[in-house]
Design a protein around this motif. Structure first.
Motif, PDB file in Angstrom:
ATOM      1  N   GLU A  85       0.841  -1.207   0.000  1.00 12.60           N
ATOM      2  CA  GLU A  85       0.000   0.000   0.000  1.00 12.60           C
ATOM      3  C   GLU A  85       0.873   1.254   0.000  1.00 12.60           C
ATOM      4  N   ASN A  86       1.844   1.284   0.897  1.00 12.70           N
ATOM      5  CA  ASN A  86       2.699   2.463   0.997  1.00 12.70           C
ATOM      6  C   ASN A  86       3.645   2.585  -0.190  1.00 12.70           C
ATOM      7  N   THR A  87       4.028   1.447  -0.767  1.00 16.74           N
ATOM      8  CA  THR A  87       4.849   1.487  -1.973  1.00 16.74           C
ATOM      9  C   THR A  87       4.063   2.077  -3.135  1.00 16.74           C
ATOM     10  N   TYR A  88       2.801   1.693  -3.237  1.00 15.54           N
ATOM     11  CA  TYR A  88       1.940   2.238  -4.287  1.00 15.54           C
ATOM     12  C   TYR A  88       1.805   3.754  -4.130  1.00 15.54           C
ATOM     13  N   ARG A  89       1.651   4.183  -2.893  1.00 12.43           N
ATOM     14  CA  ARG A  89       1.569   5.622  -2.602  1.00 12.43           C
ATOM     15  C   ARG A  89       2.888   6.314  -2.972  1.00 12.43           C
ATOM     16  N   PHE A  90       3.981   5.672  -2.657  1.00  9.08           N
ATOM     17  CA  PHE A  90       5.311   6.203  -2.997  1.00  9.08           C
ATOM     18  C   PHE A  90       5.415   6.427  -4.503  1.00  9.08           C
ATOM     19  N   ILE A  91       4.979   5.438  -5.281  1.00  6.47           N
ATOM     20  CA  ILE A  91       5.052   5.531  -6.742  1.00  6.47           C
ATOM     21  C   ILE A  91       4.174   6.672  -7.251  1.00  6.47           C
ATOM     22  N   GLU A  92       2.975   6.813  -6.669  1.00  8.02           N
ATOM     23  CA  GLU A  92       2.076   7.895  -7.088  1.00  8.02           C
ATOM     24  C   GLU A  92       2.717   9.267  -6.870  1.00  8.02           C
ATOM     25  N   ILE A  93       3.350   9.447  -5.719  1.00 16.17           N
ATOM     26  CA  ILE A  93       3.994  10.727  -5.434  1.00 16.17           C
ATOM     27  C   ILE A  93       5.172  10.948  -6.383  1.00 16.17           C
ATOM     28  N   ALA A  94       5.932   9.889  -6.648  1.00 16.49           N
ATOM     29  CA  ALA A  94       7.075  10.009  -7.559  1.00 16.49           C
ATOM     30  C   ALA A  94       6.626  10.413  -8.962  1.00 16.49           C
ATOM     31  N   ILE A  95       5.475   9.906  -9.388  1.00  9.31           N
ATOM     32  CA  ILE A  95       4.929  10.314 -10.693  1.00  9.31           C
ATOM     33  C   ILE A  95       4.650  11.812 -10.697  1.00  9.31           C
ATOM     34  N   LEU A 138       6.650   5.531   4.195  1.00  7.92           N
ATOM     35  CA  LEU A 138       6.732   5.313   2.755  1.00  7.92           C
ATOM     36  C   LEU A 138       8.128   4.893   2.291  1.00  7.92           C
ATOM     37  N   PRO A 139       9.182   5.584   2.694  1.00  6.19           N
ATOM     38  CA  PRO A 139      10.514   5.124   2.268  1.00  6.19           C
ATOM     39  C   PRO A 139      10.867   3.742   2.828  1.00  6.19           C
ATOM     40  N   LYS A 140      10.518   3.503   4.093  1.00  8.68           N
ATOM     41  CA  LYS A 140      10.860   2.219   4.710  1.00  8.68           C
ATOM     42  C   LYS A 140      10.113   1.072   4.042  1.00  8.68           C
ATOM     43  N   ASP A 141       8.812   1.228   3.851  1.00  9.28           N
ATOM     44  CA  ASP A 141       8.012   0.161   3.258  1.00  9.28           C
ATOM     45  C   ASP A 141       8.381  -0.066   1.797  1.00  9.28           C
ATOM     46  N   SER A 142       8.688   1.016   1.086  1.00 10.02           N
ATOM     47  CA  SER A 142       9.099   0.873  -0.316  1.00 10.02           C
ATOM     48  C   SER A 142      10.421   0.121  -0.416  1.00 10.02           C
ATOM     49  N   ALA A 143      11.318   0.353   0.541  1.00 10.71           N
ATOM     50  CA  ALA A 143      12.587  -0.377   0.551  1.00 10.71           C
ATOM     51  C   ALA A 143      12.361  -1.861   0.803  1.00 10.71           C
ATOM     52  N   ILE A 144      11.404  -2.183   1.667  1.00  9.69           N
ATOM     53  CA  ILE A 144      11.075  -3.594   1.925  1.00  9.69           C
ATOM     54  C   ILE A 144      10.572  -4.266   0.651  1.00  9.69           C
ATOM     55  N   ILE A 145       9.654  -3.611  -0.042  1.00 10.49           N
ATOM     56  CA  ILE A 145       9.106  -4.185  -1.280  1.00 10.49           C
ATOM     57  C   ILE A 145      10.183  -4.258  -2.364  1.00 10.49           C
ATOM     58  N   HIS A 146      11.067  -3.277  -2.397  1.00 12.15           N
ATOM     59  CA  HIS A 146      12.128  -3.288  -3.398  1.00 12.15           C
ATOM     60  C   HIS A 146      13.070  -4.477  -3.190  1.00 12.15           C
ATOM     61  N   ARG A 147      13.299  -4.826  -1.934  1.00 15.89           N
ATOM     62  CA  ARG A 147      14.120  -6.003  -1.652  1.00 15.89           C
ATOM     63  C   ARG A 147      13.385  -7.289  -2.028  1.00 15.89           C
ATOM     64  N   PHE A 148      12.085  -7.297  -1.776  1.00 14.48           N
ATOM     65  CA  PHE A 148      11.292  -8.502  -2.034  1.00 14.48           C
ATOM     66  C   PHE A 148      11.007  -8.679  -3.525  1.00 14.48           C
ATOM     67  N   PHE A 149      10.777  -7.549  -4.219  1.00 13.29           N
ATOM     68  CA  PHE A 149      10.527  -7.574  -5.667  1.00 13.29           C
ATOM     69  C   PHE A 149      11.605  -6.739  -6.372  1.00 13.29           C
ATOM     70  N   PRO A 150      12.836  -7.224  -6.466  1.00 12.69           N
ATOM     71  CA  PRO A 150      13.914  -6.425  -7.074  1.00 12.69           C
ATOM     72  C   PRO A 150      13.689  -6.130  -8.554  1.00 12.69           C
ATOM     73  N   ASP A 151      12.804  -6.891  -9.203  1.00 14.46           N
ATOM     74  CA  ASP A 151      12.551  -6.675 -10.625  1.00 14.46           C
ATOM     75  C   ASP A 151      11.353  -5.769 -10.884  1.00 14.46           C
ATOM     76  N   LEU A 152      10.830  -5.142  -9.834  1.00 11.63           N
ATOM     77  CA  LEU A 152       9.698  -4.229  -9.992  1.00 11.63           C
ATOM     78  C   LEU A 152      10.220  -2.906 -10.559  1.00 11.63           C
ATOM     79  N   LYS A 153      10.190  -2.806 -11.888  1.00  7.64           N
ATOM     80  CA  LYS A 153      10.864  -1.703 -12.578  1.00  7.64           C
ATOM     81  C   LYS A 153      10.275  -0.349 -12.230  1.00  7.64           C
ATOM     82  N   ILE A 154       8.973  -0.285 -12.104  1.00 12.37           N
ATOM     83  CA  ILE A 154       8.353   1.015 -11.822  1.00 12.37           C
ATOM     84  C   ILE A 154       8.757   1.544 -10.454  1.00 12.37           C
ATOM     85  N   LEU A 155       8.984   0.633  -9.495  1.00 15.24           N
ATOM     86  CA  LEU A 155       9.434   1.061  -8.171  1.00 15.24           C
ATOM     87  C   LEU A 155      10.883   1.547  -8.234  1.00 15.24           C
ATOM     88  N   THR A 156      11.710   0.835  -8.978  1.00  8.01           N
ATOM     89  CA  THR A 156      13.101   1.280  -9.150  1.00  8.01           C
ATOM     90  C   THR A 156      13.133   2.685  -9.748  1.00  8.01           C
TER      91      THR A 156
END
Length: 367
Positions: free
Chosen positions: A184-194, A236-254
């Motif tokens: 959820e917080n990763t999705y929010r992170f991506i929205e703000i980054a957009i 948001l930064p902490k949760d996004s880092a967790i998801i980035h570790r779990f899904f390293p191939d999630l290009k939109i998050l990178t």
């Protein structure tokens, strides 16, 4: 620093024990103390100031984990979750509810770490919390839950239904719930980054991003978020880092993480210009101008008249020497001229000291 705790916990069994009294756990602790009474709820934290504040409010709090029927764990890191759970006494076959952010496979690791220590029911009930929105905090909003066993899930729903609507508790499989909060917080992170990326592009072309955002958000299914000064705070930064570790191939998050990093640098240089960078040169320039003007004023009103009077004195002395025939007459005229000169200089100095004239701001008075 030592101060008395309200309850000696050695022989007590509390209804609820909240472990971790930060922003989330502290709020849960207060809510449950109101619901069940402070004598039935105990708070645990490692911070002396937090414990003291709680005890001064008449609440039970300390560093030692007491026996309880229900434990709510709300600490900050995954390692802290495991450490805390290993210290929980299992004499009462307690319900252990994890309301802290965890890695996607953390609940299974906790279960493995404490499985040989006794009997318990373990669930994951990730918090949802908006600090500026009392309608969406703790127990008055929809949340998801999952237990290690079906029995644990049922027991947790029964426990939480004592102080929140059962309709707000949604049961899902543990692997899904373990990802929900961080995603959820990763999705929010991506929205703000957009939004941040759009703002940089708009600024380069001289387009008002805020006005564009306002226009876009008039459509029913569009909600472009604000682009402020970057994504900070904790979740948001902490949760996004967790998801980035779990899904390293999630290009939109990178891409989102790279965009936010770039935007923070951009925001510091453009959006958050230190006003002193502008004000300081203006102050220095103003002081310099005042300095120059004041010295010119001093010269005009004070120094120039003295120089002029010296020249007049010199000229008058020459004139007296030419015109006067006798020595006594010449001496008398010279004395009178010097007396007049001294008197005029004295009047100028008095005028300066009494601020009748402006002698100069920076150089000060001349005595």
């Amino acid at each position: 620093m030592q101060y008395p705790e309200k309850t000696v916990i050695k022989d007590s069994i509390f209804h609820v024990c909240v472990i971790g009294l930060g922003e989330i756990g502290g709020g849960i602790f207060l809510e449950l103390s109101k619901k069940f009474g402070s004598d039935q709820v105990y708070g645990v934290d490692i911070n002396d100031a937090v414990i003291k504040r709680a005890t001064l409010q008449g609440l039970n709090a300390g560093k030692e984990i007491p026996k309880a029927h229900n434990y709510i764990v709300s600490v900050y890191t995954a390692k802290q979750i495991i450490d805390v759970c290993q210290k929980i006494p299992l004499d009462t076959r307690p319900l252990i509810s994890i309301e802290a952010t965890s890695e996607p496979d953390e609940i299974q690791k906790i279960d493995q770490a404490i499985s040989n220590s006794g009997n318990y029911d373990l669930v994951y009930f990730p918090h949802r919390f908006n600090p500026d929105d009392p309608d969406h905090q703790y127990f008055n909003l929809d949340r998801v839950i999952a237990g290690v066993t079906d029995q644990a899930t049922k027991r947790a729903i029964s426990f939480y239904s004592q102080f929140m609507s059962k309709d707000l508790i949604h049961e899902f499989p543990l692997p899904i719930v373990s990802l929900t909060k961080t995603m959820e917080n990763t999705y929010r992170f991506i929205e703000i980054a957009i939004a941040e990326d759009i703002k940089i592009a708009c600024d380069k072309r001289g387009i008002d991003f805020n006005l564009l955002r306002e226009a876009m958000n008039t459509k029913w299914n569009i909600n472009v978020l604000e682009a402020r000064d970057g994504i900070y705070k904790k979740c948001l930064p902490k949760d996004s880092a967790i998801i980035h570790r779990f899904f390293p191939d999630l290009k939109i998050l990178t891409a989102a993480i790279e965009t936010d990093t770039e935007y923070k640098k951009y925001a510091k240089g453009v959006l958050r210009i230190n006003p002193w960078y502008i004000i300081s040169p203006l102050i220095i320039f103003s002081v310099f101008v005042i300095f120059m003007i004041s010295n010119r004023i001093m010269s005009h009103f004070y120094v120039d008249p003295i120089y002029q009077r010296v020249e007049d004195l010199h000229s008058n002395i020459q004139q007296i020497n030419k015109e006067s025939s006798s020595g006594g007459e010449r001496e008398e005229r010279l004395n009178r001229e010097v007396v007049d000169y001294i008197e005029e200089v004295r009047e100028l100095k008095e005028a300066k000291n009494n601020k009748i004239i402006f002698p100069g701001t920076m150089l000060g008075g001349m005595n």
